[in-house]
Write a protein that holds these residues in place. Structure first.
Motif, PDB file in Angstrom:
ATOM      1  N   GLU A  81       4.789   7.249 -11.137  1.00  0.00           N
ATOM      2  CA  GLU A  81       4.196   6.852 -12.560  1.00  0.00           C
ATOM      3  C   GLU A  81       3.874   8.077 -13.255  1.00  0.00           C
ATOM      4  O   GLU A  81       3.871   8.018 -14.464  1.00  0.00           O
ATOM      5  N   LYS A  82       3.136   9.058 -12.449  1.00  0.00           N
ATOM      6  CA  LYS A  82       2.772  10.196 -13.308  1.00  0.00           C
ATOM      7  C   LYS A  82       3.890  11.180 -13.694  1.00  0.00           C
ATOM      8  O   LYS A  82       3.987  11.706 -14.931  1.00  0.00           O
ATOM      9  N   TYR A 123       1.336  -2.979  -5.908  1.00  0.00           N
ATOM     10  CA  TYR A 123       2.801  -2.996  -6.812  1.00  0.00           C
ATOM     11  C   TYR A 123       3.524  -4.509  -6.526  1.00  0.00           C
ATOM     12  O   TYR A 123       3.501  -4.588  -5.368  1.00  0.00           O
ATOM     13  N   ARG A 170       0.890  -1.255  -0.003  1.00  0.00           N
ATOM     14  CA  ARG A 170      -0.013   0.074  -0.015  1.00  0.00           C
ATOM     15  C   ARG A 170       0.857   1.252  -0.123  1.00  0.00           C
ATOM     16  O   ARG A 170       0.820   2.075  -0.522  1.00  0.00           O
ATOM     17  N   ARG A 226       6.105  13.907  -3.433  1.00  0.00           N
ATOM     18  CA  ARG A 226       6.464  12.708  -3.211  1.00  0.00           C
ATOM     19  C   ARG A 226       7.777  12.430  -1.868  1.00  0.00           C
ATOM     20  O   ARG A 226       7.577  11.916  -1.098  1.00  0.00           O
ATOM     21  N   ALA A 229       2.357   1.584  -3.521  1.00  0.00           N
ATOM     22  CA  ALA A 229       1.267   2.163  -4.412  1.00  0.00           C
ATOM     23  C   ALA A 229       1.259   3.445  -4.308  1.00  0.00           C
ATOM     24  O   ALA A 229       1.084   4.273  -5.339  1.00  0.00           O
ATOM     25  N   SER A 230       1.170   4.267  -3.156  1.00  0.00           N
ATOM     26  CA  SER A 230       0.880   5.578  -2.894  1.00  0.00           C
ATOM     27  C   SER A 230       2.240   6.434  -3.571  1.00  0.00           C
ATOM     28  O   SER A 230       1.741   7.249  -4.274  1.00  0.00           O
ATOM     29  N   SER A 263       2.532   5.672  -7.486  1.00  0.00           N
ATOM     30  CA  SER A 263       1.467   6.462  -8.246  1.00  0.00           C
ATOM     31  C   SER A 263       2.134   7.849  -8.853  1.00  0.00           C
ATOM     32  O   SER A 263       1.816   8.297  -9.957  1.00  0.00           O
ATOM     33  N   LEU A 265      -5.743   1.481  -3.313  1.00  0.00           N
ATOM     34  CA  LEU A 265      -4.708   1.256  -4.529  1.00  0.00           C
ATOM     35  C   LEU A 265      -4.283   0.102  -4.951  1.00  0.00           C
ATOM     36  O   LEU A 265      -4.009  -0.782  -3.796  1.00  0.00           O
ATOM     37  N   SER A 266      -4.383  -0.228  -6.105  1.00  0.00           N
ATOM     38  CA  SER A 266      -3.796  -1.348  -6.502  1.00  0.00           C
ATOM     39  C   SER A 266      -2.385  -1.730  -5.970  1.00  0.00           C
ATOM     40  O   SER A 266      -1.225  -0.870  -6.058  1.00  0.00           O
TER      41      SER A 266
END
Length: 428
Positions: free
Chosen positions: A174-175, A428, A164, A407, A167-168, A171, A425-426
């Motif tokens: 990733e952006k 990772y 979790r 971040r 994923a936070s 994300s 959140l999916s």
């Protein structure tokens, strides 16, 4: 637990050879400390190719999920201990990857998400923990890695919670990655137009038709040793834009020269950034004013000319550079995008002919680079088309900087349990 407790295996580095040989037949890409910032910026182009023996391929080839640590040779303002996550994207882009002998890699045990360990390590690094485990050999910093791993605590978290947190943070990364991919595509579009106009010479003629394809006259140019369109010229960079500044480092003996608000740009700061908003090192007003002729106004084009040649970017904030960089301070806005691509093509062609570019290039040699130079009206038309594309790239980089700051502020809060992820959140 200690960091040492979560490591399954270490993978040592191998510098390899620059040329293929009978005992080193295998091509790899060798990650150095200099590649850490570009890789963090999702840029893999600068990783050098090397050739290694069969044993290295068998025992030292890295896999997605491995973590690379810089253990030797940190810069004066950085601790060693910087980390890289070996991503699927990197493996797909480069194939066989090893780390250099100035680095070491490791693989984490089952029950640990390697990206969680990456973010945890990054948080520890950001707080300067590795300064406590540095020694020096012949003036080069060396991380006493065994001591650091045995001393630094890491709290065990269930894998679900690790996922979790990852994923936070991922994300946001990733952006950032998507923004960089958009910028790569935008720059490729601009480069395609440059090639069409100034390599194929199909810029619009007076009838708005492609010049060369429509039968435009071509004449021999002795300086370039090739035919170019009639009306174009061969000119030196230093004649097109006369204000070229070679960077300089203020006295390192005076610590007050550093640590202010003025970016002190080096090659690493430019890699992967068409627009450079900041730098790993900064100068104080005192330090920058001690060499006031080295100030670069916003929009100057900085080009690396020592060591790694041909890394380029526009400074987006009043800045100075070190002595490895020559910068063009533009008198004419319409020259900006044209000269950026003209120099890019020049360095690419030089590398294609020689296998590398140059070891060094003085200010005089840089200013003497000859390019095909079109009339002002064609340059202005090109500028009018490309400037909006470059503005979009610049805006995306500004957003990347904001996301990176968010971040990095979120990272310690998640790692220290001061905040938690309480929405879907999916993993990772």
């Amino acid at each position: 637990m200690k960091l040492a407790d979560i490591i399954e295996t270490f993978i040592s580095g191998d510098w390899g050879e620059e040329k293929v040989a009978e005992d080193t037949p295998n091509s790899v890409f060798c990650i150095r400390g200099a590649d850490i910032v570009p890789i963090t910026n999702h840029c893999f182009n600068g990783i050098p190719q090397r050739f290694v023996c069969d044993k290295t391929i068998e025992n030292k080839t890295l896999k997605a999920g491995d973590l690379i640590i810089e253990k030797s040779g940190g810069s004066p303002t950085q601790s060693t201990g910087r980390i890289i996550y070996v991503s699927e994207d990197m493996i797909k882009a480069k194939g066989n990857v090893v780390c250099s002998n100035f680095c070491t890699a490791f693989r984490v045990k089952a029950g640990w998400n390697p990206l969680y360990v990456y973010y945890f390590w990054q948080n520890v690094y950001n707080h300067g923990a590795f300064f406590n485990f540095e020694g020096k050999t012949s003036g080069i910093k060396n991380l006493q890695l065994d001591n650091a791993l045995s001393a630094i605590d890491i709290e065990y978290l269930p894998l679900e919670k690790q996922n979790r947190i990852v994923a936070s943070l991922a994300s946001i990364d990733e952006k950032i990655k998507v923004n960089r991919q958009i910028n790569d595509n935008l720059e490729a579009m601009a480069k395609q137009l440059y090639d069409y106009w100034f390599v194929q010479f199909d810029f619009p003629n007076e009838e708005e038709k492609p010049y060369k394809s429509s039968g435009g006259a071509m004449v021999w140019n002795e300086k370039l040793k090739r035919e170019i369109p009639k009306g174009l010229d061969a000119q030196k960079i230093g004649d097109i834009e006369k204000n070229i500044i070679t960077g300089k480092t203020p006295s390192c003996a005076d610590e007050d020269n550093f640590g202010g608000d003025i970016p002190f740009v080096t090659i690493d700061d430019i890699r992967g950034n068409l627009f450079v908003f900041g730098a790993q090192r900064t100068l104080s007003t005192k330090g920058a004013d001690s060499q006031e002729k080295k100030y670069l106004p916003i929009g100057s084009l900085s080009v690396s000319c020592i060591g790694t040649i041909g890394v380029m970017g526009f400074v987006a904030k009043l800045a100075q550079t070190n002595q490895q960089i020559n910068s063009i301070v533009f008198e004419h806005e319409y020259n900006k995008e044209f000269l950026y691509f003209a120099l890019r093509v020049y360095f690419e062609n030089a590398k294609a002919k020689t296998g590398n570019v140059f070891a060094n290039m003085s200010k005089e040699e840089f200013a003497s680079i000859i390019v095909t130079y079109p009339p002002k009206q064609i340059l202005q038309a090109f500028h009018n088309k490309i400037a909006p594309i470059f503005d979009s790239i610049k805006n995306n980089i500004e957003e990347i900087n904001v996301l990176t700051k968010q971040r990095d502020e979120l990272l310690p809060l998640l790692m220290n349990g001061q905040t938690s992820v309480n929405y879907h959140l999916s993993a990772y």
